[in-house]
Design a protein around this motif. Sequence first.
Motif, PDB file in Angstrom:
ATOM      1  N   ALA A   1     -15.999  -2.662  -7.301  1.00  0.00           N
ATOM      2  CA  ALA A   1     -14.880  -3.288  -6.597  1.00  0.00           C
ATOM      3  C   ALA A   1     -13.562  -2.943  -7.279  1.00  0.00           C
ATOM      4  CB  ALA A   1     -15.063  -4.803  -6.548  1.00  0.00           C
ATOM      5  N   GLY A   2     -12.539  -2.757  -6.466  1.00  0.00           N
ATOM      6  CA  GLY A   2     -11.240  -2.425  -7.033  1.00  0.00           C
ATOM      7  C   GLY A   2     -10.131  -2.561  -6.020  1.00  0.00           C
ATOM      8  N   TYR A   3      -9.031  -1.871  -6.272  1.00  0.00           N
ATOM      9  CA  TYR A   3      -7.839  -1.932  -5.432  1.00  0.00           C
ATOM     10  C   TYR A   3      -7.361  -0.520  -5.118  1.00  0.00           C
ATOM     11  CZ  TYR A   3      -7.473  -6.682  -7.449  1.00  0.00           C
ATOM     12  OH  TYR A   3      -7.717  -7.972  -7.867  1.00  0.00           O
ATOM     13  N   ARG A   4      -6.639  -0.400  -3.995  1.00  0.00           N
ATOM     14  CA  ARG A   4      -5.843   0.790  -3.723  1.00  0.00           C
ATOM     15  C   ARG A   4      -4.412   0.471  -4.140  1.00  0.00           C
ATOM     16  NH1 ARG A   4      -8.727   5.283  -2.782  1.00  0.00           N
ATOM     17  NH2 ARG A   4      -6.801   6.196  -1.988  1.00  0.00           N
ATOM     18  N   ILE A   5      -3.815   1.354  -4.915  1.00  0.00           N
ATOM     19  CA  ILE A   5      -2.441   1.150  -5.380  1.00  0.00           C
ATOM     20  C   ILE A   5      -1.483   1.735  -4.352  1.00  0.00           C
ATOM     21  CG2 ILE A   5      -0.812   1.506  -7.266  1.00  0.00           C
ATOM     22  CD1 ILE A   5      -3.216   2.169  -9.045  1.00  0.00           C
ATOM     23  N   LEU A   6      -0.647   0.894  -3.783  1.00  0.00           N
ATOM     24  CA  LEU A   6       0.332   1.308  -2.781  1.00  0.00           C
ATOM     25  C   LEU A   6       1.729   1.024  -3.339  1.00  0.00           C
ATOM     26  CD1 LEU A   6      -1.414  -0.228   0.359  1.00  0.00           C
ATOM     27  CD2 LEU A   6      -1.711   2.066  -0.597  1.00  0.00           C
ATOM     28  N   THR A   7       2.447   2.092  -3.652  1.00  0.00           N
ATOM     29  CA  THR A   7       3.742   1.963  -4.315  1.00  0.00           C
ATOM     30  C   THR A   7       4.850   2.482  -3.406  1.00  0.00           C
ATOM     31  OG1 THR A   7       2.669   2.339  -6.446  1.00  0.00           O
ATOM     32  CG2 THR A   7       5.059   2.537  -6.376  1.00  0.00           C
ATOM     33  N   PRO A   8       5.903   1.682  -3.167  1.00  0.00           N
ATOM     34  CA  PRO A   8       7.032   2.182  -2.376  1.00  0.00           C
ATOM     35  C   PRO A   8       7.773   3.289  -3.127  1.00  0.00           C
ATOM     36  CG  PRO A   8       7.052  -0.224  -2.499  1.00  0.00           C
ATOM     37  CD  PRO A   8       6.068   0.267  -3.516  1.00  0.00           C
ATOM     38  N   LEU A   9       8.025   4.381  -2.431  1.00  0.00           N
ATOM     39  CA  LEU A   9       8.874   5.443  -2.953  1.00  0.00           C
ATOM     40  C   LEU A   9      10.209   5.366  -2.232  1.00  0.00           C
ATOM     41  CD1 LEU A   9       8.779   8.091  -4.808  1.00  0.00           C
ATOM     42  CD2 LEU A   9       8.686   9.297  -2.617  1.00  0.00           C
ATOM     43  N   ARG A  10      11.255   5.007  -2.957  1.00  0.00           N
ATOM     44  CA  ARG A  10      12.587   4.906  -2.365  1.00  0.00           C
ATOM     45  C   ARG A  10      13.159   6.309  -2.207  1.00  0.00           C
ATOM     46  NH1 ARG A  10      16.047  -0.186  -4.299  1.00  0.00           N
ATOM     47  NH2 ARG A  10      17.022   0.494  -2.343  1.00  0.00           N
TER      48      ARG A  10
END
Length: 238
Positions: free
Chosen positions: A93-102
């Motif tokens: 189990a884990g996460y997907r990392i979703l990072t905003p790119l400005r």
Amino acid sequence: MGALEFRPTLWPSLAVIVLLPVLVGLGIWQLERADDKQAILDARAAANQAPALALNDRMPSMKVAMHRRASVHGHFDNERQFLLDNQVSNGVAGYRILTPLRLAGSDRAILVDRGWVPAPARRDRLPDIDVGGGERRLTGRIDDGPSVGLRLGAAYVGDGGWPRRIQYLDYQAMGNALPYELAPYLLETGEAAQQVQPAGMRFGPRRHYGYATQWFALATALVVIYVGVNLRRRTIHE
């Protein structure tokens, strides 16, 4: 049929009336699923042949951008990131990392799927997803994001701090939490961006065509058996 005649009895007839539409319906359903998956693959293949989008110049709608290759440059918002919950990789189990790119030169941003990270043993702890500063130049493919199944309750979980854990992708809710405009899709990079078949698609159309053939074969066998068990030898009276 010569010395044979067809004399169906009640219970076999009722069984066929119930089962035959089910078997045929399942076969048709598998054909429809195959067509849907083929349409997705065709759309992705066609989009892959189209010119790459320069997102710093224009942020198109999802209808235009979906599955297209794209390039972008800007700075990651290290202070405001999202963790998509319940993402399993190889049974972990884990996460997907979703990072905003400005985007450089604008007040807009696009989410970048930075990949999967395992979840800490304790639920009240979050992984370290620091991305650092500096300008980034990225290329990838536009997508609507990983599948998360049923959407129950609010998108956010936790106390609303950062990084923010989310149950599913809700671009409007995520955009409302940010001080800049967020595109209604994300950018996949790395190996995921090179795949014509989406990562969430376990198998392609051919498997569904095989399943459809099996259901139609069962329907055919049911009819053959029904006819066979209800054939009676004709009694000839002199």
